[in-house]
Write a protein that holds these residues in place. Structure first.
Motif, PDB file in Angstrom:
ATOM      1  N   SER A   3     -28.630  -4.139  -2.907  1.00 58.26           N
ATOM      2  CA  SER A   3     -29.696  -3.717  -2.001  1.00 58.26           C
ATOM      3  C   SER A   3     -31.038  -4.289  -2.424  1.00 58.26           C
ATOM      4  O   SER A   3     -31.883  -4.622  -1.585  1.00 58.26           O
ATOM      5  N   ARG A  12     -36.632   6.238   1.201  1.00 55.66           N
ATOM      6  CA  ARG A  12     -36.125   7.592   1.360  1.00 55.66           C
ATOM      7  C   ARG A  12     -36.848   8.307   2.494  1.00 55.66           C
ATOM      8  O   ARG A  12     -38.071   8.260   2.610  1.00 55.66           O
ATOM      9  N   PHE A  39     -30.372  12.161   0.402  1.00 52.83           N
ATOM     10  CA  PHE A  39     -29.671  11.012   0.972  1.00 52.83           C
ATOM     11  C   PHE A  39     -30.214  10.795   2.384  1.00 52.83           C
ATOM     12  O   PHE A  39     -30.468  11.761   3.102  1.00 52.83           O
ATOM     13  N   ASN A  40     -30.385   9.538   2.772  1.00 53.84           N
ATOM     14  CA  ASN A  40     -30.881   9.262   4.120  1.00 53.84           C
ATOM     15  C   ASN A  40     -29.851   9.666   5.168  1.00 53.84           C
ATOM     16  O   ASN A  40     -28.640   9.594   4.928  1.00 53.84           O
ATOM     17  N   PRO A  41     -30.304  10.088   6.358  1.00 58.13           N
ATOM     18  CA  PRO A  41     -29.361  10.472   7.418  1.00 58.13           C
ATOM     19  C   PRO A  41     -28.480   9.300   7.836  1.00 58.13           C
ATOM     20  O   PRO A  41     -28.907   8.143   7.859  1.00 58.13           O
ATOM     21  N   ASP A  42     -27.242   9.609   8.185  1.00 60.30           N
ATOM     22  CA  ASP A  42     -26.340   8.613   8.759  1.00 60.30           C
ATOM     23  C   ASP A  42     -26.562   8.470  10.256  1.00 60.30           C
ATOM     24  O   ASP A  42     -26.218   7.446  10.851  1.00 60.30           O
ATOM     25  N   ARG A  43     -27.131   9.522  10.863  1.00 57.65           N
ATOM     26  CA  ARG A  43     -27.278   9.526  12.328  1.00 57.65           C
ATOM     27  C   ARG A  43     -28.472  10.398  12.700  1.00 57.65           C
ATOM     28  O   ARG A  43     -28.638  11.497  12.187  1.00 57.65           O
ATOM     29  N   LEU A  78     -31.052  15.930  13.530  1.00 58.63           N
ATOM     30  CA  LEU A  78     -30.539  15.157  12.406  1.00 58.63           C
ATOM     31  C   LEU A  78     -29.922  16.096  11.383  1.00 58.63           C
ATOM     32  O   LEU A  78     -30.193  17.296  11.371  1.00 58.63           O
ATOM     33  N   GLU A  79     -29.070  15.523  10.550  1.00 61.46           N
ATOM     34  CA  GLU A  79     -28.476  16.266   9.451  1.00 61.46           C
ATOM     35  C   GLU A  79     -29.158  15.879   8.153  1.00 61.46           C
ATOM     36  O   GLU A  79     -29.371  14.695   7.879  1.00 61.46           O
ATOM     37  N   TRP A 123     -39.873   7.972   7.792  1.00 64.73           N
ATOM     38  CA  TRP A 123     -38.784   7.146   7.279  1.00 64.73           C
ATOM     39  C   TRP A 123     -39.161   5.680   7.422  1.00 64.73           C
ATOM     40  O   TRP A 123     -38.828   5.019   8.408  1.00 64.73           O
ATOM     41  N   THR A 155     -25.662  21.162   3.670  1.00 62.24           N
ATOM     42  CA  THR A 155     -25.847  20.283   4.821  1.00 62.24           C
ATOM     43  C   THR A 155     -26.611  21.072   5.869  1.00 62.24           C
ATOM     44  O   THR A 155     -26.151  22.133   6.305  1.00 62.24           O
ATOM     45  N   THR A 157     -28.478  21.129   9.614  1.00 62.57           N
ATOM     46  CA  THR A 157     -28.715  20.525  10.916  1.00 62.57           C
ATOM     47  C   THR A 157     -30.067  21.017  11.411  1.00 62.57           C
ATOM     48  O   THR A 157     -30.276  22.226  11.552  1.00 62.57           O
TER      49      THR A 157
END
Length: 240
Positions: A3, A12, A39-43, A78-79, A123, A155, A157
């Motif tokens: 990366s 982050r 951790f950054n969101p996946d979605r 977002l999660e 972000w 987790t 939401t």
């Protein structure tokens, strides 16, 4: 290592929490805290709706023509994944920060109108998601615990709704009062770029500068809330 070779470590994400404005202003108060994502969101799901009215005419066989009623605020869901690692108190602290965003601040509760904190998803260079919002719902699921019952992983939401609102026009060349939009400056923003996004014409950056009292368009600090005035239409062949 890979990366870093491709452009550095990932930026982050964080949910920035502000004091609500005093009175009915459209600019947030000072920053009161952050929920830094482990951790950054996946979605990230973002949405916006418009309201239309189709009142049928009596005895008409034709479908009624839609009449625009108004724009609805943006929504964002977002999660947020939190993992304590070696810091066993951080997960609960972060979840409490999120939950507190659903209740009026102590300061605003003694004033009118009472308001929950305002938030913004920060972000990196993401513009679409970087709007001022209110937290409408938080659902947190703890999925790992220490031997003493301390939550170690969660987790969450989180659902956001754009603050929105309207302020009087601040463009000196504009006529009557009318609605405006606002933009929170992030890294990489330029007045010409904002003018292109807002009006489809980068040369209209001067209107943004005048509306906000910006003397040097190359030096607008990150975190500044800019008013994007509603402009009158230029006459045909008019100069910028």
């Amino acid at each position: 290592m890979l990366s870093e070779l491709l452009g550095g470590a990932p930026v982050r994400a964080a949910l920035v929490i502000y004091d609500p404005p005093t009175g009915t202003g459209n600019a947030p108060g000072p920053e009161r805290g952050r929920v830094r994502f482990h951790f950054n969101p996946d979605r990230v799901q973002i949405g916006k709706r418009a309201r239309w009215d189709r009142s049928p005419a009596p005895s008409s066989e034709e479908a009624p023509r839609a009449q625009f009623v108004g724009a609805q605020p943006r929504t964002l869901t977002l999660e947020v994944f939190l993992d304590a690692g070696d810091f066993r108190s951080s997960v609960q602290d972060q979840v409490e920060k999120l939950l507190d965003c659903c209740a009026p601040t102590a300061r605003s509760a003694t004033a009118k109108p009472a308001s929950a904190p305002w938030v913004r998803l920060e972000w990196g260079r993401s513009h679409t998601t970087a709007f001022l919002a209110l937290v409408t719902q938080v659902d947190a699921a703890y999925t790992r615990f220490g031997h003493d019952g301390t939550p170690l992983r969660a987790t969450c939401t989180v659902s956001l709704e754009e603050v929105g609102g309207a302020t009087p026009r601040q463009n000196p060349t504009s006529g009557a009062d009318g609605p405006v939009d606002t933009h929170l400056v992030v890294g990489g923003d330029t007045l010409a770029g904002l003018a292109w996004q807002a009006y489809g014409d980068p040369t209209r950056w001067r209107a943004i500068a005048e509306a906000n009292g910006v003397d040097d368009p190359a030096r607008v600090p990150v975190g500044t809330v800019l008013v994007l005035p509603v402009l009158e239409e230029r006459p045909a062949g008019g100069a910028g």
